[in-house]
Write a protein that holds these residues in place. Structure first.
Motif, PDB file in Angstrom:
ATOM      1  N   ALA A   8      -7.658 -71.827  26.282  1.00 11.47           N
ATOM      2  CA  ALA A   8      -8.036 -73.021  25.522  1.00 11.47           C
ATOM      3  C   ALA A   8      -7.165 -74.210  25.917  1.00 11.47           C
ATOM      4  CB  ALA A   8      -7.908 -72.744  24.023  1.00 11.47           C
ATOM      5  N   TRP A   9      -5.889 -73.952  26.116  1.00 12.56           N
ATOM      6  CA  TRP A   9      -4.967 -74.998  26.557  1.00 12.56           C
ATOM      7  C   TRP A   9      -5.369 -75.533  27.926  1.00 12.56           C
ATOM      8  CZ3 TRP A   9      -1.917 -75.162  30.937  1.00 12.56           C
ATOM      9  CH2 TRP A   9      -0.946 -76.158  30.986  1.00 12.56           C
TER      10      TRP A   9
ATOM     11  N   ARG B 121       5.387 -74.406  28.639  1.00 10.37           N
ATOM     12  CA  ARG B 121       4.171 -75.166  28.338  1.00 10.37           C
ATOM     13  C   ARG B 121       4.452 -76.662  28.405  1.00 10.37           C
ATOM     14  NH1 ARG B 121      -0.261 -74.161  23.609  1.00 10.37           N
ATOM     15  NH2 ARG B 121      -0.548 -72.377  24.985  1.00 10.37           N
TER      16      ARG B 121
ATOM     17  N   THR C 209      -4.094 -65.530  28.232  1.00 16.06           N
ATOM     18  CA  THR C 209      -4.546 -65.267  26.868  1.00 16.06           C
ATOM     19  C   THR C 209      -5.607 -66.281  26.439  1.00 16.06           C
ATOM     20  OG1 THR C 209      -2.875 -66.691  25.849  1.00 16.06           O
ATOM     21  CG2 THR C 209      -2.236 -64.395  26.314  1.00 16.06           C
ATOM     22  N   HIS C 210      -6.247 -66.001  25.310  1.00  7.69           N
ATOM     23  CA  HIS C 210      -7.246 -66.917  24.766  1.00  7.69           C
ATOM     24  C   HIS C 210      -6.620 -68.283  24.476  1.00  7.69           C
ATOM     25  CE1 HIS C 210     -10.734 -68.324  22.507  1.00  7.69           C
ATOM     26  NE2 HIS C 210      -9.896 -68.704  21.538  1.00  7.69           N
ATOM     27  N   ASP C 211      -5.423 -68.274  23.917  1.00  7.41           N
ATOM     28  CA  ASP C 211      -4.726 -69.528  23.615  1.00  7.41           C
ATOM     29  C   ASP C 211      -4.415 -70.304  24.889  1.00  7.41           C
ATOM     30  OD1 ASP C 211      -3.147 -71.371  21.885  1.00  7.41           O
ATOM     31  OD2 ASP C 211      -1.474 -70.566  23.035  1.00  7.41           O
ATOM     32  N   GLU C 212      -3.975 -69.594  25.928  1.00  8.83           N
ATOM     33  CA  GLU C 212      -3.667 -70.260  27.198  1.00  8.83           C
ATOM     34  C   GLU C 212      -4.926 -70.804  27.854  1.00  8.83           C
ATOM     35  OE1 GLU C 212       0.299 -67.720  28.539  1.00  8.83           O
ATOM     36  OE2 GLU C 212      -1.713 -67.006  29.091  1.00  8.83           O
TER      37      GLU C 212
END
Length: 312
Positions: A282-283, A174, A277-280
């Protein structure tokens, strides 16, 4: 002649040519290793060369890279001390001597199986500053230019991002993906080489959908295992005790006293990694919205992800 005498004699003419480098190679590697005083001399010479010859650049990178990566057992792991030494010597004149020192940083990452966090952070910062400011020539040809990414710069970044000693060997972390986004925004309107767009899309795409089977072994862990495997004095009882202490009831290799653990199939892990993923997501949204537009690089990335089944 002693290594230092050869170096001083070569510098007396104000430059170091192919014959001088050959003499230094013979004197410095006579015993198969670079000694600390020789490494100091090599760096001191490099600081005095404004336009080093290709032969010198090759020798400098090879010799110092060997000293940093393979000087201390276990070979292949950069120690905290060697990382501090390298950073201090690069910072000696307040700047990165791009032609040789940038190449050296890249080579260390390619040679090493693991590097300390401080050196990873330093290397990424140097790569970003070098590309954005555009100061100095590169070792691999071409030139650094402020405001745009050249083919040479893209090549340097690709090598360090996918090196064995990078944040995520054979993949992009990341932190490294965020580096690519920052450079993209800094050079958005520049005359960038086509290789830069490919690297940006492949690099960020690799972070979002790449698979890494396992984290690299730490230097301390590698040293522990090497010592364990080289121990020829222990009794059977001590041997079994060391196995339990070193690996625990279930070690990371997935084997306990000869019995394999049940692990998910590799294909399942790969497929899971390909899912954003949801986190990715959003990122990614935050990175794309940072400059207020969906630029051509963002669009190329979204098109690539779309081909892989990503729903924006």
């Amino acid at each position: 002649m002693h290594f230092s005498q050869i170096a001083e004699q070569a510098l007396a003419d104000g430059d170091i040519g192919a014959e001088d480098v050959l003499a230094l190679r013979r004197a410095g590697w006579a015993d198969g290793r670079i000694e600390p005083d020789e490494a100091e001399i090599i760096f001191a010479i490099n600081h005095r060369l404004d336009h080093p010859a290709v032969e010198w650049a090759d020798f400098f990178v090879e010799a110092i890279g060997e000293y940093i990566v393979n000087q201390v057992e276990p070979r292949g792991y950069v120690t905290e001390g060697n990382a501090e030494w390298l950073i201090a010597h690069i910072e000696h004149d307040g700047r990165l001597h791009a032609m040789t020192e940038l190449e050296l940083l890249v080579k260390v990452f390619e040679k090493a199986l693991g590097v300390p966090e401080a050196l990873r952070s330093y290397a990424l910062r140097q790569i970003e500053e070098t590309v954005v400011t555009g100061e100095g020539p590169t070792r691999c040809g071409g030139s650094l230019e402020k405001g745009n990414v050249t083919e040479a710069e893209a090549g340097i970044m690709r090598r360090i991002l996918f090196a064995s000693g990078s944040d995520r060997p054979a993949g992009v972390s990341r932190r490294e993906a965020e580096l690519l986004f920052r450079i993209k925004d800094e050079t958005l309107h520049g005359d960038n080489a086509p290789e830069w767009k490919r690297l940006f899309v492949q690099g960020v795409g690799n972070y979002l959908q790449g698979f890494s089977a396992q984290a690299p072994l730490s230097r301390d862990r590698a040293a522990q295992l090497e010592s364990f495997m080289n121990d020829r004095t222990s009794s059977v009882g001590n041997f079994m005790g060391k196995v339990v202490r070193s690996f625990g009831a279930a070690n990371r290799a997935g084997v306990v006293f000869g019995r394999k653990q049940v692990r998910p199939e590799l294909g399942t892990l790969v497929e899971a990694a390909r899912e954003v993923t949801h986190d990715e997501k959003a990122w990614l949204d935050e990175r794309i919205e940072a400059n207020g537009v969906i630029d051509e690089y963002d669009q190329a990335l979204l098109d690539f992800l779309g081909e892989e089944g990503f729903a924006g």
